[in-house]
Scaffold this motif. Structure first.
Motif, PDB file in Angstrom:
ATOM      1  N   TYR A  80       0.507  -0.854   0.218  1.00 51.39           N
ATOM      2  CA  TYR A  80       0.064  -0.210  -0.008  1.00 51.39           C
ATOM      3  C   TYR A  80       0.576   1.489  -0.157  1.00 51.39           C
ATOM      4  O   TYR A  80       0.713   2.101  -0.843  1.00 51.39           O
ATOM      5  N   LEU A  81       1.972   1.139   0.179  1.00 46.08           N
ATOM      6  CA  LEU A  81       2.885   2.706   0.930  1.00 46.08           C
ATOM      7  C   LEU A  81       3.453   2.624  -1.435  1.00 46.08           C
ATOM      8  O   LEU A  81       3.411   3.778  -1.080  1.00 46.08           O
ATOM      9  N   ARG A  82       4.113   1.807  -1.386  1.00 46.17           N
ATOM     10  CA  ARG A  82       4.358   1.924  -2.400  1.00 46.17           C
ATOM     11  C   ARG A  82       3.630   2.355  -3.606  1.00 46.17           C
ATOM     12  O   ARG A  82       3.941   2.606  -4.482  1.00 46.17           O
ATOM     13  N   ALA A  83       2.628   1.601  -2.919  1.00 43.14           N
ATOM     14  CA  ALA A  83       1.472   2.202  -4.324  1.00 43.14           C
ATOM     15  C   ALA A  83       0.903   3.641  -4.202  1.00 43.14           C
ATOM     16  O   ALA A  83      -0.034   3.939  -4.643  1.00 43.14           O
ATOM     17  N   SER A  84       1.139   4.493  -2.973  1.00 42.36           N
ATOM     18  CA  SER A  84       1.015   5.713  -2.916  1.00 42.36           C
ATOM     19  C   SER A  84       2.219   6.403  -3.276  1.00 42.36           C
ATOM     20  O   SER A  84       3.051   6.569  -3.876  1.00 42.36           O
ATOM     21  N   ASP A  85       0.878   7.885  -3.447  1.00 40.29           N
ATOM     22  CA  ASP A  85       2.157   9.138  -3.036  1.00 40.29           C
ATOM     23  C   ASP A  85       2.336   9.836  -2.833  1.00 40.29           C
ATOM     24  O   ASP A  85       3.541  10.748  -2.481  1.00 40.29           O
ATOM     25  N   ILE A  86       1.794  10.059  -0.929  1.00 42.42           N
ATOM     26  CA  ILE A  86       1.850  10.755  -0.236  1.00 42.42           C
ATOM     27  C   ILE A  86       1.834  10.163   0.780  1.00 42.42           C
ATOM     28  O   ILE A  86       0.597   9.282   1.238  1.00 42.42           O
ATOM     29  N   PHE A  87       2.159  10.466   2.088  1.00 44.55           N
ATOM     30  CA  PHE A  87       1.940   9.384   3.655  1.00 44.55           C
ATOM     31  C   PHE A  87       1.231  10.960   4.601  1.00 44.55           C
ATOM     32  O   PHE A  87       2.103  11.678   4.933  1.00 44.55           O
ATOM     33  N   LEU A  88       0.081  10.643   5.163  1.00 46.00           N
ATOM     34  CA  LEU A  88      -0.391  11.324   6.145  1.00 46.00           C
ATOM     35  C   LEU A  88      -0.777  10.884   7.481  1.00 46.00           C
ATOM     36  O   LEU A  88      -1.104   9.861   7.695  1.00 46.00           O
ATOM     37  N   GLU A 127       8.295   3.378   8.107  1.00 46.65           N
ATOM     38  CA  GLU A 127       8.044   2.901   6.731  1.00 46.65           C
ATOM     39  C   GLU A 127       7.986   3.558   5.573  1.00 46.65           C
ATOM     40  O   GLU A 127       8.168   3.579   4.271  1.00 46.65           O
ATOM     41  N   ALA A 128       7.003   4.842   4.919  1.00 45.34           N
ATOM     42  CA  ALA A 128       6.677   5.260   4.362  1.00 45.34           C
ATOM     43  C   ALA A 128       7.346   6.397   3.667  1.00 45.34           C
ATOM     44  O   ALA A 128       8.234   6.616   2.811  1.00 45.34           O
ATOM     45  N   MET A 129       8.760   6.602   5.277  1.00 46.86           N
ATOM     46  CA  MET A 129       9.851   7.575   4.297  1.00 46.86           C
ATOM     47  C   MET A 129      10.385   6.662   3.557  1.00 46.86           C
ATOM     48  O   MET A 129      10.900   6.760   2.139  1.00 46.86           O
ATOM     49  N   SER A 130      11.302   5.467   4.286  1.00 46.25           N
ATOM     50  CA  SER A 130      11.839   4.110   3.377  1.00 46.25           C
ATOM     51  C   SER A 130      10.581   4.378   1.927  1.00 46.25           C
ATOM     52  O   SER A 130      11.871   3.446   1.238  1.00 46.25           O
ATOM     53  N   SER A 131       9.901   3.732   1.672  1.00 39.41           N
ATOM     54  CA  SER A 131       9.405   3.837   0.525  1.00 39.41           C
ATOM     55  C   SER A 131       9.012   5.169  -0.109  1.00 39.41           C
ATOM     56  O   SER A 131       8.349   4.773  -1.508  1.00 39.41           O
ATOM     57  N   GLY A 132       9.948   6.536  -0.275  1.00 34.50           N
ATOM     58  CA  GLY A 132      10.069   7.429  -0.674  1.00 34.50           C
ATOM     59  C   GLY A 132       9.039   7.931  -0.901  1.00 34.50           C
ATOM     60  O   GLY A 132       9.062   8.632  -2.182  1.00 34.50           O
ATOM     61  N   LEU A 133       8.004   8.520   0.304  1.00 33.07           N
ATOM     62  CA  LEU A 133       6.981   8.863  -0.323  1.00 33.07           C
ATOM     63  C   LEU A 133       7.637  10.599   1.109  1.00 33.07           C
ATOM     64  O   LEU A 133       7.334  10.308   2.031  1.00 33.07           O
ATOM     65  N   PRO A 134       7.176  11.331   0.315  1.00 29.67           N
ATOM     66  CA  PRO A 134       7.176  12.675   1.490  1.00 29.67           C
ATOM     67  C   PRO A 134       5.975  12.661   2.787  1.00 29.67           C
ATOM     68  O   PRO A 134       4.658  11.332   1.958  1.00 29.67           O
ATOM     69  N   SER A 135       5.897  13.001   3.383  1.00 28.07           N
ATOM     70  CA  SER A 135       5.200  12.823   4.909  1.00 28.07           C
ATOM     71  C   SER A 135       4.737  13.926   5.371  1.00 28.07           C
ATOM     72  O   SER A 135       5.457  15.235   5.131  1.00 28.07           O
ATOM     73  N   VAL A 136       3.189  13.805   5.663  1.00 30.69           N
ATOM     74  CA  VAL A 136       2.423  15.427   6.273  1.00 30.69           C
ATOM     75  C   VAL A 136       2.841  14.844   7.773  1.00 30.69           C
ATOM     76  O   VAL A 136       1.336  14.492   7.761  1.00 30.69           O
ATOM     77  N   ALA A 137       3.154  15.213   8.455  1.00 33.26           N
ATOM     78  CA  ALA A 137       3.076  14.596   9.928  1.00 33.26           C
ATOM     79  C   ALA A 137       3.451  15.516  11.075  1.00 33.26           C
ATOM     80  O   ALA A 137       3.431  17.268  10.409  1.00 33.26           O
ATOM     81  N   VAL A 172      10.801  15.453  -2.658  1.00 35.00           N
ATOM     82  CA  VAL A 172      10.835  14.939  -1.145  1.00 35.00           C
ATOM     83  C   VAL A 172      11.029  14.260  -0.743  1.00 35.00           C
ATOM     84  O   VAL A 172      11.539  13.136   0.459  1.00 35.00           O
ATOM     85  N   GLY A 173      10.432  12.919  -1.710  1.00 32.74           N
ATOM     86  CA  GLY A 173       9.953  11.814  -1.298  1.00 32.74           C
ATOM     87  C   GLY A 173      11.474  10.960  -1.311  1.00 32.74           C
ATOM     88  O   GLY A 173      12.015   9.843  -0.688  1.00 32.74           O
ATOM     89  N   ASP A 174      12.013  11.568  -2.582  1.00 35.30           N
ATOM     90  CA  ASP A 174      13.626  11.225  -2.856  1.00 35.30           C
ATOM     91  C   ASP A 174      14.445  10.985  -1.508  1.00 35.30           C
ATOM     92  O   ASP A 174      15.089  10.387  -1.106  1.00 35.30           O
ATOM     93  N   GLN A 175      14.247  12.159  -1.389  1.00 34.37           N
ATOM     94  CA  GLN A 175      15.477  12.259  -0.033  1.00 34.37           C
ATOM     95  C   GLN A 175      14.918  12.024   1.212  1.00 34.37           C
ATOM     96  O   GLN A 175      15.680  12.223   2.452  1.00 34.37           O
ATOM     97  N   ALA A 176      13.150  11.825   1.860  1.00 37.27           N
ATOM     98  CA  ALA A 176      13.317  10.418   2.388  1.00 37.27           C
ATOM     99  C   ALA A 176      13.644   9.493   2.517  1.00 37.27           C
ATOM    100  O   ALA A 176      14.619   8.930   3.828  1.00 37.27           O
ATOM    101  N   ARG A 177      13.502   8.566   1.355  1.00 37.99           N
ATOM    102  CA  ARG A 177      14.139   8.013   1.241  1.00 37.99           C
ATOM    103  C   ARG A 177      15.853   7.291   1.023  1.00 37.99           C
ATOM    104  O   ARG A 177      16.273   6.460   2.448  1.00 37.99           O
ATOM    105  N   ARG A 178      16.695   8.561   1.158  1.00 38.96           N
ATOM    106  CA  ARG A 178      17.524   8.923   1.013  1.00 38.96           C
ATOM    107  C   ARG A 178      18.246   8.390   2.531  1.00 38.96           C
ATOM    108  O   ARG A 178      19.839   8.311   3.315  1.00 38.96           O
ATOM    109  N   PHE A 179      17.336   9.838   3.318  1.00 38.14           N
ATOM    110  CA  PHE A 179      17.808   9.860   5.027  1.00 38.14           C
ATOM    111  C   PHE A 179      17.604   8.492   5.446  1.00 38.14           C
ATOM    112  O   PHE A 179      18.579   8.373   6.869  1.00 38.14           O
ATOM    113  N   VAL A 180      16.431   8.089   5.914  1.00 37.88           N
ATOM    114  CA  VAL A 180      16.395   6.812   5.912  1.00 37.88           C
ATOM    115  C   VAL A 180      17.670   5.780   5.390  1.00 37.88           C
ATOM    116  O   VAL A 180      17.824   5.044   6.621  1.00 37.88           O
TER     117      VAL A 180
END
Length: 405
Positions: free
Chosen positions: A296-304, A318-328, A372-380
């Motif tokens: 489901y995370l890989r099928a998504s574009d944004i994490f809330l 897990e969302a950041m590792s999946s390359g999603l920008p998060s709104v938290a 932003v999603g790419d940055q999240a993935r690299r950070f994790v």
């Protein structure tokens, strides 16, 4: 702080480390601590760490079985909710004494159900490690009542080492005068191989089809549907998205409350009523309990993720590792993970309009979403891989064993 094991002898380093993992909730139960205990165990086993898990048996499951190749012992508890934890603690103490020749280190995931392990470990000459993963809860002794708070403080003080999964929890330890030399700041980890981005847009479209989702921009939430997770705020933010006539969907992945929990079920019914009143029914999907979280995370574009209280949230990692920008929400754990505007966005819970505004901006700007999603993935990948963290935990175990010797 990471333990220094330079003093460990060659003979001690060659010995297998034997660990008793304590997690009150464990498969088939769903909880953040259970997920972390399982994931860490799966990464420790290939390193030669000999371990088993002890949990509570509240579902009539087998008292012993292998789960993912990990030995799991489930201790029976009484059915009365007010007596479940005391009965578990009593059985846990007896179990630890009976099995004392099977482990060298006790690793407790969470305080309230496992505190009895520390005085038992002292009695048996074992070493003990406590991981605190929930801020303003596990070691907030003043909120636990006068007698239980004092008893819990005493038992917690008897652990040899502590893991704080966020800076806020680390500060809690300091406020309670726990020696900093015994407290390690160690985040939760994530399996970056399982939680990875889709390689292509086509792959994401095919994954949505396999999950039965329409092929449209997708915002995902992961967590149990309860008030603490603030799902009502997620729906209010989604209402703002839909008012902008943006054709997208909100997918809520996680267990629904049990009807036997009247308060939690009432909350869920209120959510359904809100969805109906606001005309959101065609764009909001509840999956219920689902093992395909990674898909489901890989099928998504944004994490809330507007949760009210966490320690170091697995779902966000897990969302950041999946390359999603998060709104938290800006709470314990999210402050450690999110660099505002770079690898995600976080806002105070009081700033409700910011959640909706940011979702709208991301949905209208795919390039920003991707960046932003790419940055999240690299950070994790750089700092939160379970592969690296499991090595650090093994190091701490060996340090504890060497200190005992």
């Amino acid at each position: 702080m990471i333990a220094d094991t330079s003093s460990v002898s060659v003979r001690d380093a060659a010995r297998p480390v034997r660990v008793c993992m304590l997690s009150y909730y464990y498969a088939p139960h769903y909880s953040g601590s259970a997920i972390q205990a399982r994931n860490l165990s799966l990464h420790l086993q290939p390193r030669g760490v000999e371990l088993f898990v002890v949990s509570a048996n509240m579902t009539g499951s087998a008292e012993y079985e292998l789960v993912d190749g990990i030995p799991v012992y489930r201790l029976p508890v009484v059915k009365d909710p007010s007596l479940q934890v005391p009965s578990f603690m009593l059985r846990l103490a007896m179990f630890l004494i009976r099995r004392r020749n099977s482990y060298d280190v006790i690793h407790a995931h969470g305080t309230l159900q496992h505190a009895i392990a520390s005085p038992v470990a002292r009695l048996l000459g074992k070493r003990s490690l406590l991981k605190v993963a929930m801020a303003n809860s596990d070691i907030d002794f003043d909120r636990q009542g006068r007698l239980w708070g004092r008893a819990n403080r005493y038992m917690v003080s008897r652990f040899d080492r502590y893991i704080a999964t966020s800076r806020i929890i680390q500060d809690e330890f300091s406020r309670h005068s726990f020696a900093n030399g015994r407290v390690y700041l160690m985040p939760n980890g994530v399996d970056t191989d399982t939680y990875r981005p889709c390689a292509t847009r086509q792959e994401k479209s095919e994954l949505r089809a396999s999950l039965g989702l329409p092929d449209k921009p997708t915002v995902c939430f992961v967590g149990i549907i309860i008030s603490r997770k603030n799902v009502d705020l997620a729906l209010r933010a989604w209402r703002e998205v839909r008012r902008e006539q943006i054709d997208a969907q909100l997918v809520l992945v996680g267990p629904l409350p049990d009807r036997s929990d009247a308060g939690a079920w009432r909350y869920y019914e209120e959510l359904l009523g809100y969805i109906e009143r606001e005309g959101l029914k065609d764009s909001v999907i509840f999956t219920g309990f689902n093992l395909a979280v990674a898909s489901y995370l890989r099928a998504s574009d944004i994490f809330l993720f507007p949760s009210k209280q966490e320690g170091m949230p697995n779902a966000l990692l897990e969302a950041m590792s999946s390359g999603l920008p998060s709104v938290a929400s800006r709470i314990s754990g999210t402050e450690d993970l999110i660099e505002q505007g770079s690898n995600g966005f976080m806002f105070a819970l009081e700033d409700e309009p910011a959640f909706g505004r940011t979702l709208i901006e991301l949905l209208r700007n795919p390039e920003l979403t991707q960046r932003v999603g790419d940055q999240a993935r690299r950070f994790v990948e750089r700092s939160y891989s379970l592969r690296a963290l499991s090595a650090s935990y093994e190091q701490i175990y060996r340090d504890l064993i060497a200190a005992r010797a």
